[in-house]
Design an enzyme around this catalytic site. Sequence first.
Site, PDB file in Angstrom:
ATOM      1  N   ASP A   1       0.816  -1.215   0.000  1.00  0.00           N
ATOM      2  CA  ASP A   1       0.000   0.000   0.000  1.00  0.00           C
ATOM      3  C   ASP A   1       0.851   1.267   0.000  1.00  0.00           C
ATOM      4  O   ASP A   1       2.073   1.215   0.185  1.00  0.00           O
ATOM      5  CB  ASP A   1      -0.966   0.010   1.204  1.00  0.00           C
ATOM      6  CG  ASP A   1      -0.291  -0.437   2.513  1.00  0.00           C
ATOM      7  OD1 ASP A   1       0.954  -0.385   2.592  1.00  0.00           O
ATOM      8  OD2 ASP A   1      -1.004  -0.833   3.442  1.00  0.00           O
TER       9      ASP A   1
ATOM     10  N   ASP B   1      -7.283  -2.396  14.434  1.00  0.00           N
ATOM     11  CA  ASP B   1      -8.674  -2.673  14.047  1.00  0.00           C
ATOM     12  C   ASP B   1      -8.790  -3.964  13.229  1.00  0.00           C
ATOM     13  O   ASP B   1      -9.840  -4.238  12.645  1.00  0.00           O
ATOM     14  CB  ASP B   1      -9.272  -1.485  13.272  1.00  0.00           C
ATOM     15  CG  ASP B   1      -8.589  -1.226  11.931  1.00  0.00           C
ATOM     16  OD1 ASP B   1      -7.621  -1.948  11.569  1.00  0.00           O
ATOM     17  OD2 ASP B   1      -9.028  -0.301  11.212  1.00  0.00           O
TER      18      ASP B   1
ATOM     19  N   HIS C   1      -7.100  -4.774  10.518  1.00  0.00           N
ATOM     20  CA  HIS C   1      -6.872  -4.674   9.070  1.00  0.00           C
ATOM     21  C   HIS C   1      -5.572  -5.354   8.650  1.00  0.00           C
ATOM     22  O   HIS C   1      -4.636  -5.472   9.422  1.00  0.00           O
ATOM     23  CB  HIS C   1      -6.921  -3.220   8.576  1.00  0.00           C
ATOM     24  CG  HIS C   1      -5.775  -2.356   8.979  1.00  0.00           C
ATOM     25  ND1 HIS C   1      -5.889  -0.984   9.127  1.00  0.00           N
ATOM     26  CD2 HIS C   1      -4.462  -2.631   9.246  1.00  0.00           C
ATOM     27  CE1 HIS C   1      -4.715  -0.481   9.460  1.00  0.00           C
ATOM     28  NE2 HIS C   1      -3.834  -1.458   9.538  1.00  0.00           N
TER      29      HIS C   1
ATOM     30  N   GLU D   1      -9.657  -1.859   5.631  1.00  0.00           N
ATOM     31  CA  GLU D   1     -10.290  -1.485   6.891  1.00  0.00           C
ATOM     32  C   GLU D   1     -11.546  -2.321   7.129  1.00  0.00           C
ATOM     33  O   GLU D   1     -12.029  -2.988   6.201  1.00  0.00           O
ATOM     34  CB  GLU D   1     -10.658   0.008   6.838  1.00  0.00           C
ATOM     35  CG  GLU D   1      -9.464   0.947   6.627  1.00  0.00           C
ATOM     36  CD  GLU D   1      -8.532   1.038   7.843  1.00  0.00           C
ATOM     37  OE1 GLU D   1      -8.418   0.070   8.600  1.00  0.00           O
ATOM     38  OE2 GLU D   1      -7.908   2.103   8.010  1.00  0.00           O
TER      39      GLU D   1
HETATM   40  P1  PGA Z   1       2.324  -1.127  12.651  1.00  0.00           P
HETATM   41  O1  PGA Z   1       1.112  -1.136  11.615  1.00  0.00           O
HETATM   42  O2  PGA Z   1       3.262  -2.195  12.178  1.00  0.00           O
HETATM   43  O3  PGA Z   1       2.937   0.228  12.533  1.00  0.00           O
HETATM   44  O4  PGA Z   1       1.751  -1.429  13.987  1.00  0.00           O
HETATM   45  C1  PGA Z   1       0.560  -2.355  11.243  1.00  0.00           C
HETATM   46  C2  PGA Z   1      -0.625  -2.144  10.315  1.00  0.00           C
HETATM   47  O5  PGA Z   1      -1.334  -1.136  10.464  1.00  0.00           O
HETATM   48  O6  PGA Z   1      -0.846  -2.991   9.444  1.00  0.00           O
END
Ligand code: PGA
Length: 258
Positions: free
Chosen positions: A67, A136, A138, A143
């Site tokens: 992404d 959350d 994801h 999302e």
């Molecule tokens: P993070 O993000 O590794 O910074 O905790 C993970 C994500 O949002 O997929």
Amino acid sequence: MEVIVKESFEEMSKAAARVVAKVLNLKPNAVLGLATGSTPLGLYQELARMHRDEGLDFSQVTTFNLDEYVGLTRTHPQSYHYFMQENLFRHINVPQQNIYIPSGTTDNYAAFCQWYEQRIRECGGIDLQVLGIGSDGHIAFNEPGSSLGSRTRIKTLARQTIDDNARFFSGPEEVPVYAITMGVGTILEARKILLLANGKKKAAAVAAAIEGPVTSMITASALQLHRDAMCTLDREAAGELRMLDYYEWVQAKMPNAP
Ligand code: PGA
């Protein structure tokens, strides 16, 4: 799903690096799906070390990132282009022309998304997809509510994701609202999946993803449908798993399995 629990972030990262190295040893021209965020930083450091000290070779590897924020140029310090360059690519030998990251600045997102999916197919599909998980639930920027069959497209970020990622910006209002992201369907087509999670903040999402129902409200739960998905966790992220004893028993018994 194979669940592996390690005592620390460092051990989790090293275990993940061994999985990547094994894929590359079997297939030196493997296609890797890569993630950004705090979670894979230890993995990338270990891969850089293995490249430097042990000659782990990426010269035939192709990479596709999950992404990118919409509106950030590749030189913006919070763009995922910049993150990947700084934290991995400048330390290993993947040829620049083999690196694919969704564009956050194209003038035709629909066409770009189609092209990105097509490029993945033309390169033979993703052999190993590295994933983090959001608080959350994801994966990539899929999302809650994202279709489990979704493909690369624009997503509007959830409030919680914006708040979680605000730590990298001067405030939540600076976090882009849109992202271009591989879909859940795109991710599920990878031949092997390696999800990493560390820290207490991820424990509830991890438990829901591994042990809850398959639901678009926790897009990581779609990995339950995958035939070769592995979750490598640190002790804190594993803290809410009901079947934790069993997963550890499975790992302990694995060397003697028939
Ligand atoms: P993070 O993000 O590794 O910074 O905790 C993970 C994500 O949002 O997929």
